[in-house]
Scaffold this motif. Sequence first.
Motif, PDB file in Angstrom:
ATOM      1  N   LYS A 162       0.684  -1.141  -0.007  1.00 11.43           N
ATOM      2  CA  LYS A 162       0.076  -0.107  -0.023  1.00 11.43           C
ATOM      3  C   LYS A 162       0.900   1.299   0.083  1.00 11.43           C
ATOM      4  O   LYS A 162       1.117   1.963   1.063  1.00 11.43           O
ATOM      5  N   THR A 163       1.298   1.650  -1.248  1.00  5.32           N
ATOM      6  CA  THR A 163       2.365   2.859  -1.296  1.00  5.32           C
ATOM      7  C   THR A 163       1.639   4.050  -0.855  1.00  5.32           C
ATOM      8  O   THR A 163       0.219   4.221  -0.880  1.00  5.32           O
ATOM      9  N   VAL A 164       2.452   5.042  -0.108  1.00  9.57           N
ATOM     10  CA  VAL A 164       1.753   6.000   0.423  1.00  9.57           C
ATOM     11  C   VAL A 164       2.318   7.180  -0.102  1.00  9.57           C
ATOM     12  O   VAL A 164       3.469   7.100  -0.355  1.00  9.57           O
ATOM     13  N   THR A 165       1.721   7.892  -0.587  1.00 13.44           N
ATOM     14  CA  THR A 165       2.039   9.318  -1.352  1.00 13.44           C
ATOM     15  C   THR A 165       1.640  10.412  -0.424  1.00 13.44           C
ATOM     16  O   THR A 165       0.666  10.567  -0.053  1.00 13.44           O
ATOM     17  N   GLU A 166       2.883  11.305  -0.267  1.00 16.17           N
ATOM     18  CA  GLU A 166       2.573  12.578   0.332  1.00 16.17           C
ATOM     19  C   GLU A 166       2.923  13.752  -0.407  1.00 16.17           C
ATOM     20  O   GLU A 166       3.951  13.809  -1.101  1.00 16.17           O
ATOM     21  N   VAL A 167       1.889  14.660  -0.469  1.00 17.30           N
ATOM     22  CA  VAL A 167       2.053  15.775  -1.313  1.00 17.30           C
ATOM     23  C   VAL A 167       2.103  17.193  -0.590  1.00 17.30           C
ATOM     24  O   VAL A 167       0.825  17.228   0.255  1.00 17.30           O
ATOM     25  N   THR A 168       2.688  18.018  -0.815  1.00 14.34           N
ATOM     26  CA  THR A 168       2.703  19.420  -0.182  1.00 14.34           C
ATOM     27  C   THR A 168       2.755  20.274  -1.541  1.00 14.34           C
ATOM     28  O   THR A 168       3.274  19.957  -2.226  1.00 14.34           O
ATOM     29  N   GLN A 169       2.179  21.215  -1.161  1.00 15.96           N
ATOM     30  CA  GLN A 169       1.838  22.354  -2.381  1.00 15.96           C
ATOM     31  C   GLN A 169       1.740  23.709  -1.575  1.00 15.96           C
ATOM     32  O   GLN A 169       1.060  24.176  -0.640  1.00 15.96           O
ATOM     33  N   SER A 170       2.342  24.659  -2.366  1.00 18.08           N
ATOM     34  CA  SER A 170       2.533  26.110  -1.913  1.00 18.08           C
ATOM     35  C   SER A 170       2.594  26.815  -3.407  1.00 18.08           C
ATOM     36  O   SER A 170       3.324  26.942  -4.025  1.00 18.08           O
ATOM     37  N   GLY A 171       1.335  27.290  -3.658  1.00 15.90           N
ATOM     38  CA  GLY A 171       1.098  28.029  -4.884  1.00 15.90           C
ATOM     39  C   GLY A 171       1.489  26.810  -6.019  1.00 15.90           C
ATOM     40  O   GLY A 171       0.859  25.846  -6.042  1.00 15.90           O
ATOM     41  N   ASP A 172       2.118  27.136  -6.745  1.00 18.61           N
ATOM     42  CA  ASP A 172       2.921  26.462  -8.148  1.00 18.61           C
ATOM     43  C   ASP A 172       3.942  25.327  -7.598  1.00 18.61           C
ATOM     44  O   ASP A 172       4.375  24.512  -8.605  1.00 18.61           O
ATOM     45  N   ASP A 173       4.389  25.582  -6.355  1.00 18.66           N
ATOM     46  CA  ASP A 173       5.517  24.623  -5.956  1.00 18.66           C
ATOM     47  C   ASP A 173       4.967  23.221  -5.136  1.00 18.66           C
ATOM     48  O   ASP A 173       4.157  23.516  -4.339  1.00 18.66           O
ATOM     49  N   PHE A 174       5.623  22.150  -5.689  1.00 16.59           N
ATOM     50  CA  PHE A 174       5.047  20.963  -4.946  1.00 16.59           C
ATOM     51  C   PHE A 174       6.306  20.000  -4.367  1.00 16.59           C
ATOM     52  O   PHE A 174       7.497  20.091  -5.087  1.00 16.59           O
ATOM     53  N   ASN A 224      10.740  17.577  -5.952  1.00 12.86           N
ATOM     54  CA  ASN A 224      10.489  18.860  -5.858  1.00 12.86           C
ATOM     55  C   ASN A 224       9.997  19.300  -7.253  1.00 12.86           C
ATOM     56  O   ASN A 224      11.320  19.297  -8.066  1.00 12.86           O
ATOM     57  N   PHE A 225       9.191  20.278  -7.661  1.00  8.70           N
ATOM     58  CA  PHE A 225       8.940  20.887  -8.957  1.00  8.70           C
ATOM     59  C   PHE A 225       8.035  21.909  -8.811  1.00  8.70           C
ATOM     60  O   PHE A 225       7.295  22.002  -7.825  1.00  8.70           O
ATOM     61  N   THR A 226       8.299  22.837  -9.769  1.00  2.00           N
ATOM     62  CA  THR A 226       7.264  23.891 -10.173  1.00  2.00           C
ATOM     63  C   THR A 226       6.600  23.813 -11.115  1.00  2.00           C
ATOM     64  O   THR A 226       7.399  23.530 -12.259  1.00  2.00           O
ATOM     65  N   ILE A 227       5.281  24.110 -11.297  1.00  2.62           N
ATOM     66  CA  ILE A 227       4.432  23.884 -12.386  1.00  2.62           C
ATOM     67  C   ILE A 227       5.128  24.868 -13.552  1.00  2.62           C
ATOM     68  O   ILE A 227       5.393  25.993 -13.245  1.00  2.62           O
TER      69      ILE A 227
END
Length: 127
Positions: A36-48, A63-66
């Motif tokens: 059961k893979t766990v994915t954790e996502v944080t987002q601040s505007g276009d930054d992930f 880490n990426f920016t849209i």
Amino acid sequence: MAFAGRWELESQDGYDEFCKLVGIPDDIIQKGRDYKTVTEVTQSGDDFTWTQFYPSNAKVTNNFTIGKESEMQTISGKTFKATVNMEGGKLTVSFPNYHQVNEISGGKLVETSKAGSVVLKRTSKKI
């Protein structure tokens, strides 16, 4: 901010065929099949920050920016440059061997990866 949070894998279709096609070794495929893979996502505007936790305490964080080219890493440790785009509320990115679309549908995280005619669809619930 719809992607932000912790997500646990509920189901995956096309797992074995997709993993073999992109060159994941059989022993890793076996370990991940029922994990059961766990994915954790944080987002601040276009930054992930997008982290996936795998069996044997392995994890991959990207880490990426849209709209901006970023250095990314695969579970096998290979690095490459890619640009993640937001199209109609969906995150899209092309990896070296496949194209991936991530979206929130019905309150679930749906990750669809396509390599040629082979499709892996993973659905995760928020935890």
